[in-house]
Motif scaffolding. Structure first.
Motif, PDB file in Angstrom:
ATOM      1  N   ASP A 341       0.857  -1.190   0.000  1.00 27.58           N
ATOM      2  CA  ASP A 341       0.000   0.000   0.000  1.00 27.58           C
ATOM      3  C   ASP A 341       0.889   1.234   0.000  1.00 27.58           C
ATOM      4  O   ASP A 341       1.077   1.895   1.024  1.00 27.58           O
ATOM      5  CB  ASP A 341      -0.917  -0.020   1.217  1.00 27.58           C
ATOM      6  N   ILE A 342       1.447   1.540  -1.157  1.00 25.15           N
ATOM      7  CA  ILE A 342       2.341   2.684  -1.295  1.00 25.15           C
ATOM      8  C   ILE A 342       1.918   3.522  -2.491  1.00 25.15           C
ATOM      9  O   ILE A 342       1.075   3.106  -3.296  1.00 25.15           O
ATOM     10  CB  ILE A 342       3.809   2.240  -1.464  1.00 25.15           C
ATOM     11  N   ASP A 343       2.485   4.700  -2.607  1.00 25.91           N
ATOM     12  CA  ASP A 343       2.141   5.624  -3.675  1.00 25.91           C
ATOM     13  C   ASP A 343       2.371   4.967  -5.044  1.00 25.91           C
ATOM     14  O   ASP A 343       3.355   4.259  -5.254  1.00 25.91           O
ATOM     15  CB  ASP A 343       3.011   6.877  -3.543  1.00 25.91           C
ATOM     16  N   THR A 344       1.451   5.210  -5.984  1.00 22.97           N
ATOM     17  CA  THR A 344       1.547   4.617  -7.325  1.00 22.97           C
ATOM     18  C   THR A 344       2.875   4.943  -7.982  1.00 22.97           C
ATOM     19  O   THR A 344       3.469   4.094  -8.668  1.00 22.97           O
ATOM     20  CB  THR A 344       0.400   5.134  -8.213  1.00 22.97           C
ATOM     21  N   LYS A 345       3.377   6.151  -7.781  1.00 18.31           N
ATOM     22  CA  LYS A 345       4.642   6.540  -8.417  1.00 18.31           C
ATOM     23  C   LYS A 345       5.801   5.684  -7.929  1.00 18.31           C
ATOM     24  O   LYS A 345       6.763   5.459  -8.663  1.00 18.31           O
ATOM     25  CB  LYS A 345       4.918   8.022  -8.159  1.00 18.31           C
ATOM     26  N   LYS A 346       5.704   5.182  -6.694  1.00 16.49           N
ATOM     27  CA  LYS A 346       6.752   4.311  -6.159  1.00 16.49           C
ATOM     28  C   LYS A 346       6.734   2.944  -6.849  1.00 16.49           C
ATOM     29  O   LYS A 346       7.725   2.217  -6.827  1.00 16.49           O
ATOM     30  CB  LYS A 346       6.575   4.116  -4.652  1.00 16.49           C
ATOM     31  N   LYS A 347       5.596   2.596  -7.434  1.00 13.42           N
ATOM     32  CA  LYS A 347       5.465   1.308  -8.116  1.00 13.42           C
ATOM     33  C   LYS A 347       5.817   1.401  -9.603  1.00 13.42           C
ATOM     34  O   LYS A 347       5.713   0.417 -10.329  1.00 13.42           O
ATOM     35  CB  LYS A 347       4.027   0.795  -7.987  1.00 13.42           C
ATOM     36  N   TYR A 348       6.245   2.572 -10.021  1.00 14.94           N
ATOM     37  CA  TYR A 348       6.472   2.777 -11.455  1.00 14.94           C
ATOM     38  C   TYR A 348       7.504   1.819 -12.023  1.00 14.94           C
ATOM     39  O   TYR A 348       7.276   1.194 -13.058  1.00 14.94           O
ATOM     40  CB  TYR A 348       6.917   4.223 -11.717  1.00 14.94           C
ATOM     41  N   GLN A 377      -4.080   5.032 -12.954  1.00 14.47           N
ATOM     42  CA  GLN A 377      -3.746   5.201 -11.534  1.00 14.47           C
ATOM     43  C   GLN A 377      -2.954   6.478 -11.300  1.00 14.47           C
ATOM     44  O   GLN A 377      -3.039   7.086 -10.228  1.00 14.47           O
ATOM     45  CB  GLN A 377      -2.938   3.998 -11.043  1.00 14.47           C
ATOM     46  N   LEU A 378      -2.168   6.895 -12.307  1.00  9.59           N
ATOM     47  CA  LEU A 378      -1.425   8.151 -12.188  1.00  9.59           C
ATOM     48  C   LEU A 378      -2.331   9.374 -12.380  1.00  9.59           C
ATOM     49  O   LEU A 378      -1.916  10.500 -12.121  1.00  9.59           O
ATOM     50  CB  LEU A 378      -0.318   8.205 -13.247  1.00  9.59           C
ATOM     51  N   ARG A 422       4.982  12.442 -13.099  1.00  8.13           N
ATOM     52  CA  ARG A 422       3.805  11.683 -13.537  1.00  8.13           C
ATOM     53  C   ARG A 422       3.765  11.597 -15.054  1.00  8.13           C
ATOM     54  O   ARG A 422       3.536  10.532 -15.629  1.00  8.13           O
ATOM     55  CB  ARG A 422       2.522  12.337 -13.033  1.00  8.13           C
TER      56      ARG A 422
END
Length: 801
Positions: A341-348, A377-378, A422
């Motif tokens: 459960d972390i920020d979408t940008k961290k999953k890029y 999601q971004l 983004r």
């Protein structure tokens, strides 16, 4: 640099070669019976290993079993004593015995040096020796090589900490000095154990390093190496630590099992740093090990403790696994990050790897869905996955045209840098989308390219901008019929690459510009060298996907320019294991289709080739891969045309669908258009009534396309146009026009190097003249055709003729 390294393995010497080696070392004649006897004895025990032979000679000299007699001016020895030693001693014991005779300080220096590798720096050895106590050294030595004091026994019963030992009092019980260490180095240099060149030292043989490592107690080896790593980590200057990073981290990893949580955190960070450095050097197998080791060091507490390091280890590790073909580990790391459960940008980063890997596996629809989902999601505008109408494409093109406002390539390259991460992430996803969409829904490709260009023009340049403008150039050169504007966009892409931080997609840009843009106004031959360079550069930097696209396109271009078929077959056969190793299954299928076609033209495995191509068409139909089916149909049509199988050719053209759309911009689409037009003309020649008119109409339509390309400066289609004009004249009964056009086709294809098309033009001309009853020119052209086919390597065609 593309450096080819050849490893030469030198095996053991036979006794015939051992005798000269021993005699030369002793300065004696090799026909001396005593020398032969000594050499044979040494060879029997050493099994002819050159290093061991010389080591035995040195040990004989050290023990005074081999002495120089100044009375007779040559070496002498007691054969019985030598035989006794040789029988009872082996190579390992000779080295160990040699080291036993060294001073204790020298032995300690050897212990440390053996942990630093086959080559090591004197300053590193000195640094360790100054910061490690004699108690630690003694407890780490084998029982046979130390006298254990009560203090040492106490030390041996407790674990030695990896990173946290206090160095301030490390030297309190040590009597060493710089001079004593230098003396130790000098001693084992004199003994022939190492070679010293200023600061750099090198063990003379890996067996010497192994023997020196044997001085360390097996139970203490891991902790001893960890201790050395800890000292180097704390004491080396930053520049020197960076130089020796891999060695230091490897030493630290040896003692990871005894590390505290705090030490494990630092160990994980050091492994991350080493992995990133290895990746930068394209050593992805090594990098993967560092990333995995760092992740193991943090364990299950990583996400709650040092979350950023854990994220970087998983993200970089997934990329290293992808590039080394370890897809199970890659998926495990990707799923681990995506589940958090972390920020979408961290999953890029892992999302990028996931999309790219799905594309490489040929799972285009899944790759498209993953990329579109990430952009949503971004919070970025995402296209709907459905066919795009011509109206929508034209509308979006007009919008892009307005944004461009007649900007030159230089104007575009001087746009400001994109500063919104983004949009930068979305641009990268658009790159993946463009590649996948091309396979399964090519009508959407223009919309992806327009979106990428629009983002750059509105928000600034990113590392994905070259791909976007190259894609726009591809559209302008191909379906939009504006090749000069397209070249300007390709030029813009190349200028952007020259900007700092923009080189990451350099190889992909080479692929797009050379595959889709430049052949519209330049000789196709000119694309072959840049594509080969792109392939080599891609492999060097780890961009295997773009590298293999360059390889694939080049393989087709050398076919389309008429290179000898036997050389093409050899290249294709060599490419298949490379693509297999790199897990590039989609490109491998295309290479197999190409290889099958080449073999059919050469008269090799024709029936098996038909089955292979038909099987590929069935696979492409089941997976919705229109790009693959179109490519296979182009190659099948090549065979039908060259073998004059016009009925099969017209059947294929009717069933193939819109090949030009599915292969937008590729030279394949140009080639297909020529073959299609020729097929229509031949079908009209054998038809009558409305069917003849229909075939002529279709032929005129495709010829009109080629005429437009030639008018726009496409030098690669001029001879196509002459061949088609000649066949059109034959159809209309204009014999003089046919003769002039055939001659022009033959001259042009010969001048531009299209050997296979020259053969085809001669063959078609022969058929025309024979139909007119002109056997002289008919026979002339058929013989010329035969010679050209022979030179091209189309043996199957030559045998039929």
């Amino acid at each position: 640099m593309n450096v080819s390294i050849t490893k030469i393995k030198i095996g053991n010497l036979s006794v015939d070669y051992a005798i000269p080696l021993v005699s030369e070392a002793l300065g004696m004649y090799d026909d001396d019976s005593k020398v032969k006897s000594l050499a044979e004895t040494i060879h029997r025990k050493t099994e002819g290993n050159p290093f061991f032979i010389l080591m035995f000679l040195r040990s004989l000299y050290d023990e005074k079993l081999l002495q120089y007699n100044f009375g007779v001016m040559k070496w002498t020895w007691d054969e019985d004593a030598v035989n006794s030693k040789i029988v009872t001693e082996n190579v390992a014991s000779v080295l160990v015995e040699k080291m036993n005779r060294l001073q204790e300080e020298t032995q300690r220096v050897l212990m440390v040096a053996s942990c630093l590798g086959a080559t090591f720096r004197l300053s590193a050895v000195m640094m360790v020796m100054k910061n490690i106590s004699q108690v630690e050294m003694r407890v780490s030595m084998r029982d046979s090589m130390r006298s254990v004091s009560g203090t040492a026994a106490t030390m041996g019963s407790s674990s030695v900490s990896l990173l946290s030992l206090d160095l301030s009092n490390a030297c309190t019980d040590q009597d060493g000095s710089d001079s004593s260490y230098a003396s130790a180095i000098e001693e084992f240099e004199e003994e022939g154990l190492c070679e010293v060149d200023n600061e750099e030292c090198r063990f003379m043989h890996d067996q010497i390093q192994s023997a020196a490592f044997e001085l360390i107690s097996p139970e203490q080896r891991d902790s001893f190496r960890g201790r050395i790593g800890s000292i180097l980590l704390r004491t080396l200057p930053p520049e020197e630590l960076e130089t020796s990073l891999f060695e230091v981290v490897d030493l630290l990893n040896c003692a990871a099992s005894n590390a505290t949580d705090e030490e494990r955190d630092e160990l994980a960070r050091m492994n991350l740093k080493a992995g990133v450095k290895a990746s930068a050097n394209a050593a992805f197998d090594t990098a993967k090990v560092y990333f995995m080791t760092g992740r193991e060091a943090l364990g299950s507490r990583g996400w709650e403790g040092d979350y950023r390091t854990m994220l970087d280890l998983c993200s970089h590790g997934a990329n290293a696994c992808f590039l080394t073909g370890d897809f199970d580990s890659m998926n495990e790391l990707i799923d681990e990050v995506l589940s958090k459960d972390i920020d979408t940008k961290k999953k890029y980063r892992v999302s990028d790897i996931k999309v790219n890997s799905l594309h490489n596996f040929g799972r285009y629809n899944e790759s498209i869905n993953a990329a579109l989902d990430f952009n949503c999601q971004l919070g970025l505008p995402a296209l709907q996955k459905k066919p795009a109408s011509k109206f929508t494409i034209i509308r979006e093109y007009i919008r892009v045209k307005r944004l461009l406002k007649n900007k030159t390539a230089e104007d575009i390259a001087n746009l400001p840098r994109l500063d919104d991460e983004r949009y930068e992430m979305g641009q990268r996803m658009n790159e993946h989308l463009a590649t996948c969409i091309y396979h399964v829904e090519p009508t959407m490709f223009p919309l992806i390219a327009f979106q990428s260009v629009t983002t750059t023009l509105k928000h600034g340049l990113s590392s994905s901008s070259p791909s976007g403008f190259a894609g726009l150039g591809m559209l302008l050169c191909g379906p939009f019929g504006k090749p000069h504007e397209g070249r300007e966009m390709a030029k813009a892409a190349e200028l952007i690459l020259e900007k700092p931080g923009m080189r990451s997609r350099a190889v992909y840009t080479v692929f797009v510009t050379q595959s889709f843009c430049y052949h519209w106004t330049s000789p196709l031959q000119d694309t072959i060298a840049p594509l080969l360079d792109g392939y080599q550069r891609g492999l060097e930097i780890g961009d295997n996907d773009s590298a293999c696209w360059c390889l694939l396109t080049r393989s087709y271009h050398i076919f389309f320019v008429g290179r000898a078929l036997d050389s093409i077959q050899k290249e294709l056969e060599a490419s298949i294991p490379v693509l297999t190793q790199l897990k590039q299954d989609d490109k491998k299928l295309s290479i197999i289709a190409h290889l099958t076609t080449v073999k059919k033209l050469r008269g090799i495995d024709a029936e098996a080739g038909d089955k292979i191509l038909d099987s590929m068409l069935a696979t492409a139909a089941s997976t919705g891969d229109f790009s693959l089916s179109s490519l296979v149909n182009v190659m099948k049509l090549e065979v039908f045309v060259f073998y004059q199988e016009w009925k099969d050719a017209i059947d294929l053209v009717r069933k193939a669908g819109n090949v030009r759309q599915c292969l937008t911009g590729f030279f394949h689409s140009v080639r297909y258009t020529f073959l299609e037009a020729l097929t229509y003309l031949k079908a009209a020649e054998s038809a009558s009534g409305w069917k003849k008119r229909q075939m002529k109409k279709c032929a005129h339509k495709t010829i009109h396309l080629i005429r437009g390309w030639a008018k726009n400066g496409n030098v690669n289609v001029v001879h196509y146009l002459y061949i088609l004009d000649a066949e059109l004249a034959v159809l209309n009964g204009k014999n003089m026009k046919a003769k002039e056009s055939f001659n022009a086709a033959i001259t042009t294809s010969s001048r531009n190097g299209f050997l296979h098309d020259r053969a085809l033009a001669h063959e078609l001309a022969s058929a025309h003249f024979r139909a007119q009853g002109d056997d002289y020119w008919g026979n002339y052209h058929i013989e010329c055709s035969r010679a050209c086919y022979q030179e091209w390597g189309c043996i199957g065609k030559v045998e039929i003729k």
